[in-house]
Enzyme design. Structure first.
Site, short mmCIF file in Angstrom:
data_model
loop_
_atom_site.label_atom_id
_atom_site.label_comp_id
_atom_site.label_asym_id
_atom_site.label_seq_id
_atom_site.Cartn_x
_atom_site.Cartn_y
_atom_site.Cartn_z
N HIS A 125 0.83 -1.20 0.00
CA HIS A 125 0.00 0.00 0.00
C HIS A 125 0.87 1.26 0.00
CE1 HIS A 125 -2.75 2.84 2.33
NE2 HIS A 125 -3.46 2.51 1.28
N ARG A 126 0.79 2.00 -1.08
CA ARG A 126 1.65 3.17 -1.30
C ARG A 126 3.13 2.76 -1.26
NH1 ARG A 126 -1.59 7.36 2.81
NH2 ARG A 126 -3.61 6.39 2.50
N HIS A 178 -0.76 10.23 -2.63
CA HIS A 178 -2.09 9.86 -2.10
C HIS A 178 -3.02 11.06 -1.97
CE1 HIS A 178 -5.09 9.26 1.08
NE2 HIS A 178 -5.23 8.07 0.51
N GLU A 222 -4.77 3.32 -8.44
CA GLU A 222 -6.01 3.97 -8.04
C GLU A 222 -6.13 5.33 -8.69
OE1 GLU A 222 -6.71 4.46 -3.82
OE2 GLU A 222 -8.48 5.70 -4.22
N ASP A 266 -1.43 5.55 -5.92
CA ASP A 266 -2.52 6.53 -6.01
C ASP A 266 -2.06 7.59 -7.00
OD1 ASP A 266 -4.15 5.42 -3.86
OD2 ASP A 266 -2.57 6.14 -2.53
N GLN A 318 -8.17 0.33 -9.60
CA GLN A 318 -9.06 0.45 -8.44
C GLN A 318 -9.48 1.89 -8.31
OE1 GLN A 318 -7.12 0.75 -4.72
NE2 GLN A 318 -5.11 1.07 -5.62
N GLU A 343 1.02 -0.58 -4.87
CA GLU A 343 -0.17 0.24 -5.05
C GLU A 343 0.23 1.66 -5.35
OE1 GLU A 343 -1.97 2.29 -2.27
OE2 GLU A 343 -3.91 2.38 -3.30
O1 G3P Z 1 -6.63 1.70 -2.49
C1 G3P Z 1 -6.83 1.02 -1.31
C2 G3P Z 1 -6.64 2.00 -0.27
O2 G3P Z 1 -5.47 2.64 -0.57
C3 G3P Z 1 -7.75 2.99 -0.24
O3 G3P Z 1 -7.49 3.94 0.67
O4 G3P Z 1 -7.02 6.26 1.14
O5 G3P Z 1 -5.21 4.62 1.29
O6 G3P Z 1 -6.09 5.26 -0.93
P1 G3P Z 1 -6.39 5.06 0.52
CA CA Z 2 -5.13 3.83 -2.53
#
Ligand code: G3P
Ligand code: CA
Length: 733
Positions: A50-51, A92, A170, A79, A202, A77
């Site tokens: 995540h990130r 993000h 994302e 964003d 996503q 991941e």
């Molecule tokens: O994309 C999954 C998760 O990252 C969603 O929340 O705010 O961390 O992008 P966020």
């Molecule tokens: Ca995300």
């Protein structure tokens, strides 16, 4: 438009859950084995950094992606936002304030929105120093001056590293950046990344995903993200029907993942990737619910859980005596399991036991710990080797023989049936009372009811039965209770089948096997299928656990002197133990009630025949109960209390079978903890019941307190929020 894509990078399906993709051989398999919805529908639980590995390095920097690659995440991941000059960058937030030094560099450009800055301006920012300040334990000099990367730079970096890691992209705030999706697709295509094994898209934005659906190849997976407020109050079936039009999976906030959610997702053939799951305990809980992957800031943790055995469904202790206890756990794969037990929370001096978790017990293990000190709090921790995560718990041993000590017990039954599935709040309230033990009075599962674990009941094979226990152990409230005190578990009918008679039911041995695999049960109790046993808490309480199922004649047999529920041997055992008991309070744990007719007319399942409701009903087991009643009376055995559940409302009754004005014994019924709720019914008058309280329509549990000093027995019925609905002190004679 119906979705046509299939999710998963280099993943194949397991268990044939996705009907439209089921190979013929799998379809045949499905007929004999009904897969639980609480298991992944893919053959690998994906690790999504995540990130980047953002727990260890500044989020959305090449340093964080590099760590994710090294940790063997399946995806990084990203964003995405768009700069003023139309470049896609990995960040993000929609502003640059939190993760860069933009306020210092451009003090007069608040609120520092990404869309108001050119890439050249953004490239002047330091995206690493904030991390060193916020997380000093992971700070590194090399993070100072890290830059915000463009999507192109991320792809270049992954290629340079020779990594196969895929992108999990994302689209953030797509409405703010018109043309974002087209730009994204163009970059991916140019780089050979517009392929199913290279990218997943996503978004929280349905519109953005629908747009992507139109412009990307059909086999590239799309995933709809959900925050709690996007789903609250909505019908899950509607939610998934809608998402299934364009997406192959969902990304819920982890708090949304329950058995009901998993069932809806997997029935819709959609994968579930919750966010953001960071501790190993949280990961284990999500794995127990059957998620197909997770977003995590700590990819190494999930990689380890995917590889090495871990304790998968909590731990439990039970069958406690003044010198011994049985400890229980389950692992994720065959492994040696190590239990450490100590009366010192730091485990300086611990008893160590190891036991192999084997498939024939569904990877459950039990060890008996002996030579314990009476009336002592013990701590235990359990670990599947060579995995590193531990599950810990505590229990208290019974006082020594002849000791009189105050005691608090919680009891209840009926969980996971009649449309009710975990979590169940009552378990947490029970734990908060810090009881000396928990008496689980039967219907610890509903093997014959539809739940996500067995969507097409009844349970037929051992895997189905095991799946039911695992389903209830997904409940953090139940795990909290089981790990904070010891349990005496008794079975009733739904551990096998509604209203079954043990000797006549073909599934008895299967249900018995699963019951004894999933509850801490001593060899003494499980030997020869007995399950009836006496446990003493000093001289305060003797607990007589009955087995109301294994020896009974069929419910339909007309009652008479030769009809039995307990079987001759158990009945004689009960009489002998009652006679020999010098405990202040005698608790007889019966899984079925005395005066409340259950089952069906002419096939009464509890002791009562209910002939006050149906005068011609000559079933029930009243003749046998009359023998017990008479024995208690004739031998002047005082302070006998029957403790039960099963009736799906709470009932407190005292009995005067010979109508001489003296109470001879009592009955305390609580529940359900988590099954259908009923209303009080008419009592069968045979044994002279006087109802002190009865209430239905709510989830509840019971509390028994014994104060030997005051010579007082207290009974309470509490609702699932812990509120007391009934409280009565009874004198101990
Ligand atoms: O994309 C999954 C998760 O990252 C969603 O929340 O705010 O961390 O992008 P966020
Ligand atoms: Ca995300």
């Amino acid at each position: 438009m119906k979705k046509t894509r299939m999710i998963g990078l280099s993943l194949s399906l397991s268990l044939g859950l996705v009907a439209s993709y089921v190979p013929k051989a799998m379809a045949a398999y499905e007929q004999v084995k009904q897969p639980s919805m609480l298991q992944p529908i893919v053959d690998h639980v994906d690790v999504i950094a995540h990130r980047g590995a953002s727990g260890y390095a500044p989020e959305h920097t090449l340093a964080a992606y590099e760590k994710a690659i090294k940790m063997k995440a399946n995806y990084v991941e990203l964003d995405l936002h768009m700069t003023k000059d139309g470049e896609l960058i990995a960040i993000h937030d929609s502003t640059l304030a939190r993760t860069t030094n933009v306020e210092e560099k451009y003090p007069d450009r608040a609120p520092w929105r990404v869309k108001d800055f050119t890439l050249a301006e953004i490239k002047k920012l330091d995206a690493g120093s904030w991390f060193n300040k916020t997380y000093p334990e992971y700070a590194k000099k090399q993070y100072v001056g890290e830059k915000i990367p463009t999507l192109q730079e991320v792809i270049d970096f992954i290629k340079k590293k020779g990594s196969k890691v895929a992108l999990y992209i994302e689209t953030k705030d797509p409405d703010v950046y018109p043309g974002m999706e087209e730009k994204l697709v163009e970059i991916l295509k140019k780089n050979g990344y517009l392929k199913k094994d290279k990218v997943v898209f996503q978004s929280f934005s349905e519109a953005s995903l629908r747009k992507l659906q139109e412009i990307v190849p059909k086999d590239i997976p799309l995933l709809q993200l959900y925050s709690p407020n996007m789903i609250q109050g909505k019908n899950l079936d509607d939610v998934f029907n809608r998402a299934a039009e364009y997406a192959e999976g969902v990304g819920p906030d982890k708090s949304l993942v329950t058995p009901a959610f998993m069932q809806e997702a997997h029935e819709h053939h959609m994968i579930v990737h919750p966010y953001t799951v960071n501790t190993k305990d949280e990961m284990v809980e999500q794995l127990s619910l059957g998620v197909d992957g997770m977003f995590t800031n700590y990819p190494d943790r999930l990689v380890e859980l995917n590889k090495k055995a871990y304790i998968s469904h909590g731990a439990a202790s039970g069958e406690v005596t003044d010198t011994s206890a049985v400890l229980w756990a389950r692992t994720s794969q065959p492994a040696m399991v190590r239990f450490e037990v100590s009366d010192d929370a730091s485990f300086k001096k611990a008893i160590i036991k190891t036991e192999k978790a084997a498939s024939k017990h569904d990877l459950t293990v039990q060890v008996k710990v002996t030579r314990l000190k009476p009336d002592t709090i013990y701590y235990y921790r359990v670990q599947a080797l060579p995995g590193s995560n531990q599950v810990s718990g505590t229990f208290k041993t019974a006082p020594a023989k002849n000791e009189l000590k105050p005691l608090t017990i919680v009891w209840g039954g009926d969980t996971g049936g009649q449309g009710n599935i975990p979590p169940f709040k009552a378990f947490s309230e029970m734990a908060d009372l810090k009881p000396d033990f928990f008496l689980f009075s039967g219907d610890t599962i509903y093997a014959d009811n539809a739940t996500p674990a067995v969507p097409n009941p009844p349970s037929k094979n051992i895997e189905d039965f095991w799946a039911k226990y695992k389903e209830n152990r997904t409940d953090p409230n139940l795990r909290k209770l089981l790990q904070s005190t010891s349990t005496y578990a008794i079975w009733d009918d739904h551990e096998v089948k509604n209203d079954f008679s043990g000797p006549f039911e073909p599934l008895t041995s299967t249900g018995f096997r699963a019951f004894t695999d999933y509850w801490p049960i001593s060899d003494e109790r499980s030997s020869s299928g007995k399950l009836y046993h006496k446990f003493s808490w000093g001289n305060t309480v003797d607990l007589f656990i009955l087995n109301n199922r294994s020896y009974r004649d069929p419910d339909t047999k007309p009652d008479g002197m030769d009809k039995t529920m307990l079987g001759q041997e158990q009945l004689e055992w009960l009489k002998k133990e009652l006679l020999n008991s010098d405990a202040q309070v005698k608790l007889i744990a019966s899984s079925v009630p005395i005066s409340i007719p259950t089952g069906k007319p002419n096939a009464r399942d509890s002791w009562a025949n209910g002939d006050n409701i149906n005068p011609n009903d000559n079933t029930g087991y009243e003749h046998e109960f009359a023998k017990i009643s008479k024995f208690i009376k004739e031998n002047n055995i005082k302070n006998v209390n029957f403790v039960t559940a099963d009736i799906h409302y709470a009932d407190i009754i005292q009995y005067d079978p010979d109508h001489n004005g003296t109470v001879d014994y009592r009955e305390f019924a609580s529940g359900p903890i988590g099954a259908g709720t009923g209303q009080p019914t008419t009592l069968d008058p045979t044994f002279g019941p006087e109802r002190l309280y009865a209430e239905g329509g709510f989830f509840n549990f019971g509390v028994i307190k014994v104060d030997p000093g005051l010579k007082q027995l207290t009974v309470e019925i509490r609702d699932e929020n812990g509120k007391v609905h009934f409280h009565r002190d009874f004198p101990i004679e």
